[in-house]
Design an enzyme around this catalytic site. Structure first.
Site, PDB file in Angstrom:
ATOM      1  N   SER A 125     -23.826  12.232 -11.546  1.00 36.27           N
ATOM      2  CA  SER A 125     -24.046  12.820 -10.148  1.00 36.27           C
ATOM      3  C   SER A 125     -25.606  12.884  -9.877  1.00 36.27           C
ATOM      4  O   SER A 125     -26.344  13.077 -10.770  1.00 36.27           O
ATOM      5  CB  SER A 125     -23.432  14.106 -10.137  1.00 36.27           C
ATOM      6  OG  SER A 125     -23.913  14.854  -9.005  1.00 36.27           O
ATOM      7  N   TYR A 150     -22.463  22.891 -12.642  1.00 36.29           N
ATOM      8  CA  TYR A 150     -21.700  21.485 -12.479  1.00 36.29           C
ATOM      9  C   TYR A 150     -22.859  20.228 -12.652  1.00 36.29           C
ATOM     10  O   TYR A 150     -22.487  19.481 -13.495  1.00 36.29           O
ATOM     11  CB  TYR A 150     -21.234  21.278 -10.996  1.00 36.29           C
ATOM     12  CG  TYR A 150     -20.997  19.816 -10.513  1.00 36.29           C
ATOM     13  CD1 TYR A 150     -19.821  19.150 -11.107  1.00 36.29           C
ATOM     14  CD2 TYR A 150     -21.904  19.022  -9.912  1.00 36.29           C
ATOM     15  CE1 TYR A 150     -19.616  17.907 -10.829  1.00 36.29           C
ATOM     16  CE2 TYR A 150     -21.604  17.790  -9.505  1.00 36.29           C
ATOM     17  CZ  TYR A 150     -20.436  17.061  -9.944  1.00 36.29           C
ATOM     18  OH  TYR A 150     -20.341  15.935  -9.540  1.00 36.29           O
TER      19      TYR A 150
HETATM   20  N1  LIG Z   1     -17.257  12.557  -4.475  1.00 39.15           N
HETATM   21  C1  LIG Z   1     -18.659  12.753  -4.816  1.00 39.15           C
HETATM   22  O1  LIG Z   1     -19.272  12.757  -3.755  1.00 39.15           O
HETATM   23  C2  LIG Z   1     -19.220  12.638  -6.065  1.00 39.15           C
HETATM   24  C3  LIG Z   1     -20.641  12.850  -6.332  1.00 39.15           C
HETATM   25  C4  LIG Z   1     -21.092  12.569  -7.504  1.00 39.15           C
HETATM   26  C5  LIG Z   1     -20.386  12.548  -8.556  1.00 39.15           C
HETATM   27  N2  LIG Z   1     -18.913  12.571  -8.468  1.00 39.15           N
HETATM   28  C6  LIG Z   1     -18.113  12.494  -9.623  1.00 39.15           C
HETATM   29  O2  LIG Z   1     -17.157  11.291  -9.374  1.00 39.15           O
HETATM   30  C7  LIG Z   1     -16.106  11.674 -10.005  1.00 39.15           C
HETATM   31  C8  LIG Z   1     -14.796  11.469  -9.192  1.00 39.15           C
HETATM   32  O3  LIG Z   1     -15.099  12.352  -8.157  1.00 39.15           O
HETATM   33  P1  LIG Z   1     -14.248  12.710  -6.815  1.00 39.15           P
HETATM   34  O4  LIG Z   1     -14.906  12.953  -5.720  1.00 39.15           O
HETATM   35  O5  LIG Z   1     -13.143  11.367  -6.720  1.00 39.15           O
HETATM   36  O6  LIG Z   1     -13.233  13.900  -7.290  1.00 39.15           O
HETATM   37  P2  LIG Z   1     -11.531  14.080  -7.329  1.00 39.15           P
HETATM   38  O7  LIG Z   1     -11.619  15.666  -7.894  1.00 39.15           O
HETATM   39  O8  LIG Z   1     -11.148  13.572  -6.171  1.00 39.15           O
HETATM   40  O9  LIG Z   1     -11.260  13.331  -8.631  1.00 39.15           O
HETATM   41  C9  LIG Z   1     -11.339  13.621 -10.082  1.00 39.15           C
HETATM   42  C10 LIG Z   1      -9.766  13.471 -10.721  1.00 39.15           C
HETATM   43  O10 LIG Z   1      -9.898  14.228 -11.914  1.00 39.15           O
HETATM   44  C11 LIG Z   1      -8.797  14.630 -12.126  1.00 39.15           C
HETATM   45  N3  LIG Z   1      -8.887  15.489 -13.308  1.00 39.15           N
HETATM   46  C12 LIG Z   1      -9.555  16.791 -13.455  1.00 39.15           C
HETATM   47  N4  LIG Z   1      -9.681  17.328 -14.639  1.00 39.15           N
HETATM   48  C13 LIG Z   1      -8.972  16.323 -15.401  1.00 39.15           C
HETATM   49  C14 LIG Z   1      -8.678  16.698 -16.779  1.00 39.15           C
HETATM   50  N5  LIG Z   1      -8.879  17.605 -17.412  1.00 39.15           N
HETATM   51  N6  LIG Z   1      -7.659  15.434 -17.200  1.00 39.15           N
HETATM   52  C15 LIG Z   1      -7.423  14.356 -16.451  1.00 39.15           C
HETATM   53  N7  LIG Z   1      -7.592  14.442 -15.052  1.00 39.15           N
HETATM   54  C16 LIG Z   1      -8.529  15.410 -14.575  1.00 39.15           C
HETATM   55  C17 LIG Z   1      -8.454  15.457 -11.022  1.00 39.15           C
HETATM   56  O11 LIG Z   1      -7.018  15.882 -10.808  1.00 39.15           O
HETATM   57  C18 LIG Z   1      -8.963  14.409 -10.085  1.00 39.15           C
HETATM   58  O12 LIG Z   1      -7.679  13.825  -9.554  1.00 39.15           O
HETATM   59  C19 LIG Z   1     -16.034  13.169 -10.728  1.00 39.15           C
HETATM   60  O13 LIG Z   1     -16.751  13.054 -12.143  1.00 39.15           O
HETATM   61  C20 LIG Z   1     -17.430  13.667  -9.795  1.00 39.15           C
HETATM   62  O14 LIG Z   1     -18.054  14.507 -10.660  1.00 39.15           O
HETATM   63  C21 LIG Z   1     -18.356  12.524  -7.406  1.00 39.15           C
END
Ligand SMILES: NC(=O)c1ccc[n+]([C@@H]2O[C@H](COP(=O)([O-])OP(=O)(O)OC[C@H]3O[C@@H](n4cnc5c(N)ncnc54)[C@H](O)[C@@H]3O)[C@@H](O)[C@H]2O)c1
Length: 316
Positions: A125, A150
């Protein structure tokens, strides 16, 4: 190619899976439908994918679940997206964030080594840059001052994977995503929340003086960059910024949302929130040179597409 996506029911995971299926890859997925937002939303993300993927409901902190998946054999690459996302909630339950984002990442990497899977793409991130003032952020900057639990867990994940790369030859691309938006965006994220409220004529709450800025990145660009990382043959543990490269201030974003929706936003102001950083801005030269990453969707176009999706005017 055969891939395992962790967090496949989420915003980025389901968007990536769609593209992988379209290009003919075999996709396995795991997700535990974490309660951070509704299961119904995640089930909807998966709906049209289900016939084309092998989905397992399971937890990445459960090593046996990962072993069962990887023991099926011939997985070429794991895209590890499962995490507890969100900066502010991480301040309330840092232990949960550490458990899922760090311990969970260790389980994924250990299971890969045990089953001979050599390629990992990890969702890091932009938050790892904390409040660095030197913009745009580039991967060579020091990142040892995260502003939230985070962010600390994402940096810890990068460091952990670097050691797996050195000790076990795990080839890793850690992608520093810069605020991702677009259809299926997580419901608690600013663009999604603001859009819904503005569209209903309800006030929105803006934290701080509106001068903080973010480098918003459209989901299709993030998927393109992630595909570039999946297909890369570079070894070691490589860090990459994936951003939109055109940061905008919060007040400017609110005005742009108003234009995309054809409505006047009603703004309530609250103090700056702890953990929120003042700015993000990606230098994407390394991702361009090594992954062929070039962000293509400007904010006004991305917001128009998001608004159309939110209003149910477009299928996604
Ligand atoms: N969306 C953004 O702007 C952004 C920015 C930087 C980094 N990220 C990273 O990208 C990744 C995806 O983000 P996103 O926005 O799609 O989030 P999201 O919450 O929509 O997707 C994450 C998924 O992981 C699943 N999850 C959580 N804990 C779990 C576990 N213990 N076992 C199995 N599944 C689990 C959740 O149910 C969810 O469906 C994450 O790692 C997030 O930190 C996202």
């Amino acid at each position: 190619m055969k891939l395992l996506i962790t967090g496949i029911a989420g915003f980025i995971g389901s968007s990536l899976a769609r593209r992988l299926v379209e290009r003919g890859d075999t996709v396995l997925g795991i997700d535990n439908f974490d309660a951070f937002y509704s299961r119904a939303t995640k089930e909807k993300n998966l709906e049209s994918l289900r016939p084309h993927i092998e989905f397992t409901e399971g937890d990445i902190t459960d090593r046996a679940a990962l072993d069962t998946l990887l023991a099926r054999g011939n997985v070429d690459c794991v895209v590890h997206l499962a995490a507890l996302a969100g900066v502010r909630p991480s301040i309330r339950t840092p232990w949960r964030y550490s458990h899922v984002n760090v311990v969970g990442t260790a389980h994924v990497a250990e299971a890969m080594v045990a089953h001979g899977v050599g390629r990992l793409v990890f969702a890091s991130s932009s938050s790892v840059y904390g409040n660095n003032t030197d913009v745009p952020y580039c991967e060579t900057q020091r990142v040892d001052d995260p502003a939230s639990p985070y962010a600390a867990t994402k940096r810890a994940g990068e460091l952990l994977l670097d050691t797996f790369s050195q000790l076990h030859g795990l080839s890793t691309a850690a992608l520093r995503y810069f605020t991702v938006y677009g259809p299926r965006q997580r419901p608690e994220m600013a663009i999604h929340k603001f859009c819904r409220s503005i569209d209903r004529g309800e006030p929105i709450t803006v934290y701080g003086d509106g001068q903080s800025s973010r480098d918003y990145t459209f989901i299709d660009d993030i998927v393109d960059g992630t595909l570039g990382a999946i297909d890369s043959t570079l070894h070691g543990c490589r860090l990459y910024n994936l951003g939109g490269t055109s940061p905008i201030r919060l007040d400017g974003l609110v005005q742009a949302l108003g234009r995309a929706l054809g409505k006047e936003p009603i703004v309530l102001r609250e103090p700056h929130q702890p953990g929120d950083v003042l700015q993000t801005w990606a230098d994407v030269s390394r991702a361009r040179d090594e992954l062929g990453y070039v962000p293509k969707i400007p904010l006004h176009e991305g917001l128009t597409r998001f608004a159309a999706w939110m209003r149910g005017e477009t299928e996604w």
